[in-house]
Scaffold this active site. Structure first.
Site: not given
Ligand code: AR6
Length: 174
Positions: A11, A34, A125
């Site tokens: 992304i 992230d 996660v």
């Protein structure tokens, strides 16, 4: 009508008005998407996140909500951070996962974003089963009224791409 497109990839390499980050409540970074967004986007994103923690989100961003920052050096105008639920066998948290997509689109509308790229929120996660996450993602985007013209799901591997392709009716990789 919002067009849904699927792409396989990273992304942080995608160009869109807004890129959605699968963040955690701290807004201060982590692994997975992230980590990649903060690495490639540079320190301006973290600076904005720290400002949010110092003001409106002193206790962190609650699960299922979304908030925008600059996109720093990424090829986008904004990053929309949202916090997916951790998958649970004992509790149905599907609506919180749906809320991530709804709230991200609401923030995108407020910003005036017309193209928005999403990762498969909570499927790393946070261990959400991929096929169920794909169903929730696609159904929620289809059922959320928005001025966003294109939602692009950016799927990191074949397994994610195929799960989303089964939902949208596109051909998978097999
Ligand atoms: N581009 C697109 N998809 C990616 C990328 C990338 N660069 N990297 C990983 N994925 P995750 P979560 C896929 O773990 O489950 C973080 O530490 C990955 O294969 O990033 O919502 C946060 O700080 C998976 O399918 O997010 C939180 O603490 C999907 O993106 C926690 O992880 C989501 O995996 C959030 O967990």
């Amino acid at each position: 009508m919002t067009t849904i497109t699927l792409v396989r990839g990273d992304i942080t390499r995608v160009s869109a008005d807004a890129l959605v980050n699968a963040a955690n409540s701290s807004l201060l970074g982590g692994g997975g998407v992230d980590g990649a967004i903060h690495r490639r986007g540079g320190p301006a994103i973290l600076e904005d996140c720290r400002r949010l923690r110092a003001s409106r989100y002193g206790k962190g961003l609650p699960t299922g909500q979304a908030v925008a920052t600059t996109a720093g050096d990424l090829d986008a105008r904004w990053v929309i951070h949202t916090v997916g639920p951790v998958h649970s066998e004992s509790e149905d948290r599907s609506d919180l996962l749906a809320s991530c997509y709804r709230e991200s689109l609401r923030v995108a509308d407020e910003l005036g974003a017309r193209t928005v790229a999403f990762p498969a929120i909570s499927t790393g996660v946070y261990r959400w089963p991929m096929q169920d996450a794909a169903r929730i993602a696609v159904e929620t985007v289809r059922n959320t009224p928005t001025r966003v013209e294109e939602v692009r799901f950016v799927l990191f591997d074949d397994r994610a791409y195929d799960a989303f392709a089964r939902q949208t009716g596109e051909g998978g990789t097999a």
